[in-house]
Design an enzyme around this catalytic site. Sequence first.
Site, short mmCIF file in Angstrom:
data_model
loop_
_atom_site.label_atom_id
_atom_site.label_comp_id
_atom_site.label_asym_id
_atom_site.label_seq_id
_atom_site.Cartn_x
_atom_site.Cartn_y
_atom_site.Cartn_z
N TYR A 79 -3.39 -12.37 -4.58
CA TYR A 79 -2.85 -11.81 -5.91
C TYR A 79 -1.16 -12.15 -5.73
CZ TYR A 79 -2.05 -8.34 -2.06
OH TYR A 79 -1.40 -7.60 -0.80
N LYS A 113 -9.61 -4.98 11.21
CA LYS A 113 -10.86 -4.60 10.61
C LYS A 113 -11.98 -4.52 11.51
CE LYS A 113 -9.00 -5.51 5.87
NZ LYS A 113 -9.31 -6.02 4.61
N GLY A 120 -15.08 -19.42 1.44
CA GLY A 120 -14.18 -18.74 2.37
C GLY A 120 -15.08 -17.65 3.13
N ALA A 121 -15.44 -18.03 4.42
CA ALA A 121 -16.25 -17.11 5.34
C ALA A 121 -15.51 -16.37 6.38
CB ALA A 121 -17.53 -17.72 5.70
N GLY A 122 -14.09 -16.26 6.26
CA GLY A 122 -13.46 -15.34 6.87
C GLY A 122 -13.81 -14.04 6.60
N GLY A 123 -13.06 -12.91 7.21
CA GLY A 123 -13.51 -11.29 7.27
C GLY A 123 -13.68 -11.23 5.97
N ALA A 124 -12.90 -11.34 5.01
CA ALA A 124 -13.09 -10.87 3.40
C ALA A 124 -14.17 -11.79 2.79
CB ALA A 124 -11.85 -11.57 2.79
N GLY A 166 -6.54 -10.96 -7.46
CA GLY A 166 -6.90 -9.95 -6.29
C GLY A 166 -6.19 -8.86 -6.47
N ASP A 178 -13.32 -2.10 0.81
CA ASP A 178 -13.06 -3.31 0.22
C ASP A 178 -14.34 -4.09 -0.85
OD1 ASP A 178 -10.48 -3.90 1.26
OD2 ASP A 178 -11.35 -5.01 3.21
N SER A 212 0.98 -1.33 -0.25
CA SER A 212 0.07 -0.10 0.14
C SER A 212 0.83 1.34 0.09
CB SER A 212 -1.08 -0.01 1.30
OG SER A 212 -1.91 -1.01 1.12
P1 NAP Z 1 -9.45 -15.12 7.37
O1 NAP Z 1 -10.45 -14.38 8.11
O2 NAP Z 1 -8.05 -15.62 8.29
O3 NAP Z 1 -10.11 -16.27 6.46
C1 NAP Z 1 -9.37 -17.28 6.17
C2 NAP Z 1 -10.28 -18.16 5.44
O4 NAP Z 1 -9.66 -19.31 4.37
C3 NAP Z 1 -11.39 -18.85 6.27
O5 NAP Z 1 -12.53 -19.06 5.29
C4 NAP Z 1 -10.84 -20.32 6.29
O6 NAP Z 1 -11.73 -21.34 6.45
C5 NAP Z 1 -10.30 -20.62 5.03
N1 NAP Z 1 -9.03 -21.51 5.06
C6 NAP Z 1 -7.80 -21.40 5.40
N2 NAP Z 1 -6.97 -22.48 5.45
C7 NAP Z 1 -8.03 -23.40 4.83
C8 NAP Z 1 -7.87 -24.72 4.14
N3 NAP Z 1 -6.88 -25.37 4.37
N4 NAP Z 1 -9.05 -25.21 3.88
C9 NAP Z 1 -10.30 -24.74 3.64
N5 NAP Z 1 -10.19 -23.42 3.93
C10 NAP Z 1 -9.46 -22.62 4.58
O7 NAP Z 1 -8.69 -14.23 6.25
P2 NAP Z 1 -9.34 -13.09 5.19
O8 NAP Z 1 -8.77 -11.77 5.87
O9 NAP Z 1 -10.89 -13.41 5.27
O10 NAP Z 1 -8.68 -13.43 4.03
C11 NAP Z 1 -8.87 -14.52 3.13
C12 NAP Z 1 -8.21 -14.33 1.78
O11 NAP Z 1 -8.72 -12.96 1.19
C13 NAP Z 1 -6.62 -14.29 2.01
O12 NAP Z 1 -6.44 -15.21 0.95
C14 NAP Z 1 -6.29 -12.72 1.49
O13 NAP Z 1 -5.00 -12.97 0.69
C15 NAP Z 1 -7.57 -12.25 0.54
N6 NAP Z 1 -7.86 -10.93 0.60
C16 NAP Z 1 -7.58 -10.32 -0.38
C17 NAP Z 1 -7.78 -9.02 -0.42
C18 NAP Z 1 -7.37 -8.12 -1.65
O14 NAP Z 1 -7.54 -6.80 -1.65
N7 NAP Z 1 -7.14 -8.91 -2.82
C19 NAP Z 1 -8.23 -7.95 0.66
C20 NAP Z 1 -8.58 -8.84 1.76
C21 NAP Z 1 -8.35 -10.39 1.66
P3 NAP Z 1 -11.77 -21.71 8.33
O15 NAP Z 1 -12.95 -20.64 8.71
O16 NAP Z 1 -12.35 -22.90 8.21
O17 NAP Z 1 -10.65 -21.63 9.02
#
Ligand code: NAP
Length: 276
Positions: A217, A71, A133-137, A238, A108, A22
Amino acid sequence: MQINGSTRIAAVFGDPIAHTASPAMHNAAFAACGLNWAYIACRVDPQKLRSALYGARDLGFAGVNLTVPHKVLALEIVDDVDPEARQLGAVNTVVFEPSGRMRGYNTDGYGFTKALAEDFGFNPTGRRILIVGAGGAGRALATKCVLEGAGKVYLANRTAAKLDTMRERCHVLSLAEVPAVLDDVELIVNATSVGLKPGETLNLKPGGRHLVYDTIYNPPETELLRAAKATGARAANGLSMLLHQGARAFELWTQQTAPVDVMRGALRQAVYGDER
Ligand code: NAP
């Protein structure tokens, strides 16, 4: 641009933060617009996010970006939360207003929809979308698609508990159920961290008619994107989302139109070492 007594400061707070691209993107934008501004990266312990934000405000910073793990916590700290940030459940941009109030935004979601428009000419309204994927993003992107009036949003996650708060908005499913819905969707989005390490994959098996967006990305081409391209599907990474969330933050702080092409070039240079 020389830093001097009039330089305005913006920053990104995260932990870890050393990898961030950034500063390259925003400092290139400030220079291109002739703004005496500088953008720095600060590693901030989540326990100290409140004092760091108050300190930045009191030091006269223009604004900050927030990244992992800040966040969600920021929702409780800022004075005002923009309605979309409230709905997406996360703040990634803070504006320190002249009144002294801190206002939290989420750029975002905007970055994601702008990226889909730019990469695929895709508008979520009325369309069928799968987000894995149901983390923060993933939760924020799924909510953004719902807010944009998507026809159907499937949200899949390994850990079922993370889907609980999303059941009323989306069709939630396990990873094992994903193959059964692939025929029903036009766009597949990877919002997991699977693919950050070269070689790892969720084995999603897209078909040639899908659009495939990976929020990752770096590496620039995950196994998912490689598999998508091999079937003839259109695929994008991304970087465009990162670019457009940054462009929107720039505009919130400076009230000027962001020099998007300059920011894209700086980002590519910082992440990939060239401007391809
Ligand atoms: P986060 O909250 O830590 O969430 C991680 C996600 O990945 C959860 O859904 C997790 O599932 C899943 N996961 C991790 N290991 C796994 C595995 N071995 N098998 C299946 N699912 C798995 O992270 P986040 O902030 O949401 O970010 C998620 C992704 O988005 C990252 O790759 C990040 O680089 C990308 N991102 C990109 C941008 C952009 O501007 N391009 C911005 C934000 C994020 P569980 O819930 O089961 O652990």
